[in-house]
Design a protein around this motif. Structure first.
Motif, mmCIF file in Angstrom:
data_model
loop_
_atom_site.group_PDB
_atom_site.id
_atom_site.type_symbol
_atom_site.label_atom_id
_atom_site.label_comp_id
_atom_site.label_asym_id
_atom_site.label_seq_id
_atom_site.Cartn_x
_atom_site.Cartn_y
_atom_site.Cartn_z
ATOM 1 N N GLY A 194 0.914 -1.313 -0.002
ATOM 2 C CA GLY A 194 -0.085 -0.168 -0.018
ATOM 3 C C GLY A 194 1.025 1.327 -0.039
ATOM 4 N N LEU A 195 1.828 1.154 0.635
ATOM 5 C CA LEU A 195 2.670 2.343 0.843
ATOM 6 C C LEU A 195 3.637 2.752 -0.673
ATOM 7 C CD1 LEU A 195 4.657 1.772 4.130
ATOM 8 C CD2 LEU A 195 2.945 3.667 3.759
ATOM 9 N N LYS A 196 3.840 1.401 -1.525
ATOM 10 C CA LYS A 196 4.268 1.788 -2.719
ATOM 11 C C LYS A 196 3.443 2.647 -3.482
ATOM 12 C CE LYS A 196 7.996 -0.205 -1.785
ATOM 13 N NZ LYS A 196 9.373 0.355 -1.737
ATOM 14 N N SER A 197 2.114 2.327 -3.288
ATOM 15 C CA SER A 197 1.145 3.158 -4.387
ATOM 16 C C SER A 197 0.957 4.663 -3.778
ATOM 17 C CB SER A 197 -0.220 2.511 -4.169
ATOM 18 O OG SER A 197 -0.835 2.440 -2.772
ATOM 19 N N ILE A 198 1.365 5.003 -2.771
ATOM 20 C CA ILE A 198 1.312 6.441 -2.515
ATOM 21 C C ILE A 198 2.483 7.420 -2.985
ATOM 22 C CG2 ILE A 198 1.286 8.187 -0.515
ATOM 23 C CD1 ILE A 198 0.575 5.733 1.580
ATOM 24 N N PRO A 199 2.230 8.212 -3.858
ATOM 25 C CA PRO A 199 3.151 9.234 -4.516
ATOM 26 C C PRO A 199 3.991 9.891 -3.611
ATOM 27 C CG PRO A 199 0.786 9.349 -5.619
ATOM 28 C CD PRO A 199 0.629 8.855 -4.380
ATOM 29 N N ASP A 200 5.451 9.960 -3.904
ATOM 30 C CA ASP A 200 6.048 10.855 -3.103
ATOM 31 C C ASP A 200 5.851 12.290 -3.284
ATOM 32 O OD1 ASP A 200 7.524 8.516 -2.269
ATOM 33 O OD2 ASP A 200 9.125 8.567 -4.108
ATOM 34 N N ASP A 201 5.269 12.743 -4.262
ATOM 35 C CA ASP A 201 4.896 14.079 -4.473
ATOM 36 C C ASP A 201 4.132 14.818 -3.209
ATOM 37 O OD1 ASP A 201 6.212 13.998 -6.808
ATOM 38 O OD2 ASP A 201 4.445 13.840 -7.916
ATOM 39 N N TYR A 202 3.186 13.788 -2.392
ATOM 40 C CA TYR A 202 2.432 14.149 -1.383
ATOM 41 C C TYR A 202 3.468 14.503 0.030
ATOM 42 C CZ TYR A 202 -1.729 12.532 -3.885
ATOM 43 O OH TYR A 202 -2.611 12.074 -4.736
ATOM 44 N N TYR A 203 4.489 13.648 -0.053
ATOM 45 C CA TYR A 203 5.188 14.143 1.168
ATOM 46 C C TYR A 203 5.964 15.130 0.909
ATOM 47 C CZ TYR A 203 3.870 9.195 2.743
ATOM 48 O OH TYR A 203 3.091 8.239 3.216
ATOM 49 N N GLU A 204 6.544 15.357 -0.326
ATOM 50 C CA GLU A 204 7.580 16.222 -0.569
ATOM 51 C C GLU A 204 6.679 17.692 -0.354
ATOM 52 O OE1 GLU A 204 8.454 16.020 -4.502
ATOM 53 O OE2 GLU A 204 10.011 14.060 -4.102
ATOM 54 N N ALA A 205 5.352 17.747 -0.825
ATOM 55 C CA ALA A 205 4.585 19.001 -0.556
ATOM 56 C C ALA A 205 4.299 19.118 0.747
ATOM 57 C CB ALA A 205 3.139 18.838 -1.457
ATOM 58 N N ALA A 206 4.247 18.244 1.738
ATOM 59 C CA ALA A 206 3.842 18.267 3.134
ATOM 60 C C ALA A 206 5.197 18.895 3.764
ATOM 61 C CB ALA A 206 3.379 16.925 3.694
ATOM 62 N N SER A 207 6.511 18.210 3.324
ATOM 63 C CA SER A 207 7.615 18.808 3.992
ATOM 64 C C SER A 207 7.616 20.445 3.579
ATOM 65 C CB SER A 207 8.855 18.124 3.102
ATOM 66 O OG SER A 207 8.729 16.665 3.747
ATOM 67 N N ILE A 208 7.419 20.888 2.270
ATOM 68 C CA ILE A 208 7.679 22.096 2.155
ATOM 69 C C ILE A 208 6.681 22.994 2.912
ATOM 70 C CG2 ILE A 208 7.019 23.863 0.199
ATOM 71 C CD1 ILE A 208 7.819 21.781 -1.854
ATOM 72 N N GLY A 247 6.017 22.539 5.834
ATOM 73 C CA GLY A 247 6.624 22.431 7.313
ATOM 74 C C GLY A 247 6.033 21.139 8.074
ATOM 75 N N ALA A 248 5.394 20.307 7.612
ATOM 76 C CA ALA A 248 4.636 19.188 8.236
ATOM 77 C C ALA A 248 5.860 18.512 8.818
ATOM 78 C CB ALA A 248 3.789 18.332 7.445
ATOM 79 N N SER A 249 5.436 17.801 9.928
ATOM 80 C CA SER A 249 6.447 17.086 10.841
ATOM 81 C C SER A 249 6.206 15.513 10.234
ATOM 82 C CB SER A 249 6.205 17.115 12.348
ATOM 83 O OG SER A 249 4.910 16.429 12.671
ATOM 84 N N SER A 250 7.191 14.780 10.802
ATOM 85 C CA SER A 250 6.918 13.062 10.224
ATOM 86 C C SER A 250 5.729 12.554 10.668
ATOM 87 C CB SER A 250 8.053 12.246 10.942
ATOM 88 O OG SER A 250 9.330 12.759 10.137
#
Length: 297
Positions: free
Chosen positions: A181-195, A197-200
């Motif tokens: 399931g994690l493999k189907s989540i695009p990395d773009d979502y996490y990169e946008a969240a990092s921009i 300022g979202a925490s882990s």
């Protein structure tokens, strides 16, 4: 004519589906209907069967051993859900992290126990949790100055052994489900969240968990069934279907006792039908609660 019929676009889908339909009808529908019919009968091998109506079901309501088996199965199911959903999800997230080293090694290590025969695993854990001072767990307790514990003769300690076996065998399987399931989540979502300022932790609760919902529902569904249908683990851990004061008796174990050991097939069929109803009610309830049956806007 026959070739034209088989190669017809209208007929071809039914030809491909036919093997599944036949297997489903022969090995699931027919046995289910037969068991439902048998549950209203008094059946003993070598003797004529007789119709007894709802006697088998009414007897179950006052059967203290059956009620004990239901409680054992329900507690085991709940505890396995508490362990075998959050922890495999957490391990999957950790292994899926780019900074994690030796990911393939850890995936193989976690999954390897599932390849082990449950008979072999149950025998090993029975020796590990044995009451002798030389058993593995009691040897570890002895290092801390604790007295040997008779794990398989107490309700709480017996469940500790059962849950240890279940955790050891199935953590890796559920972890692989979550990894897929994690493999189907695009990395773009996490990169946008990092921009932003979202925490882990915020990424995990706001992105990972919501997008893993379909996999979580699937793991929850099969875990409910597996918990209620557990039998071989208990049988091997107690070296038979007769644990002290029935502390390890499950619904399937009671079905086996009535149908195979006591040759009371009608009563065993009633136990099986009740198990099916319990499983369906719990799973349909959780599927409705998780919103699987709701129409999307």
């Amino acid at each position: 004519m026959i070739k034209r019929f088989l190669y017809s676009q209208k007929v071809a889908p039914y030809v491909f589906v036919l093997p599944f339909v036949l297997v489903f009808a022969i090995f699931w529908v027919y046995p289910l209907l037969s068991s439902f019919q048998m549950s209203f009968q008094q059946i003993t091998l070598g003797q004529d069967s007789s119709f007894v109506g709802l006697d088998n079901y009414s007897k179950l309501l006052t059967d203290t051993v059956f009620l004990k088996a239901v409680v054992n199965s329900a507690v085991y199911m709940v505890l396995t859900l508490v362990i075998l959903i959050p922890f495999p999800m957490l391990f999957a997230v950790l292994i899926n992290n780019r900074l994690m080293w030796g990911r393939e090694f850890f995936k193989s290590s976690f999954f390897f126990p599932a390849l082990t025969s449950v008979v072999v695993a149950g025998t090993i854990f029975r020796l590990m949790f044995g009451e002798m001072e030389g058993s593995l767990i009691n040897s570890v307790l002895g290092l801390f100055g604790l007295e040997p514990v008779k794990f398989l003769k107490g309700q709480t300690t017996g469940f500790i052994a059962l849950l240890s076996l279940a955790t050891w065998r199935w953590t890796g399987v559920n972890m692989l489900y979550f990894l897929s399931g994690l493999k189907s989540i695009p990395d773009d979502y996490y990169e946008a969240a990092s921009i932003d300022g979202a925490s882990s932790f915020q990424k995990f609760t706001r992105i990972t968990m919501p997008l893993l919902k379909p996999v979580t529902i699937y793991v929850l569904t099969i875990s409910i069934y597996a918990g209620l249908a557990m039998f071989i683990e208990s049988m091997m851990l107690w070296n038979g279907n007769n644990s002290p004061k029935n502390i390890g008796l499950t619904i399937v174990g009671y079905l086996y006792r009535q149908g195979i050991e006591k040759n009371n097939l009608g009563y065993a069929a009633a136990v099986g039908i009740v198990l099916l109803l319990i499983t369906m009610i719990i799973n349909l309830t959780q599927l409705a609660f998780t919103g699987l049956f709701k129409k999307e806007d």
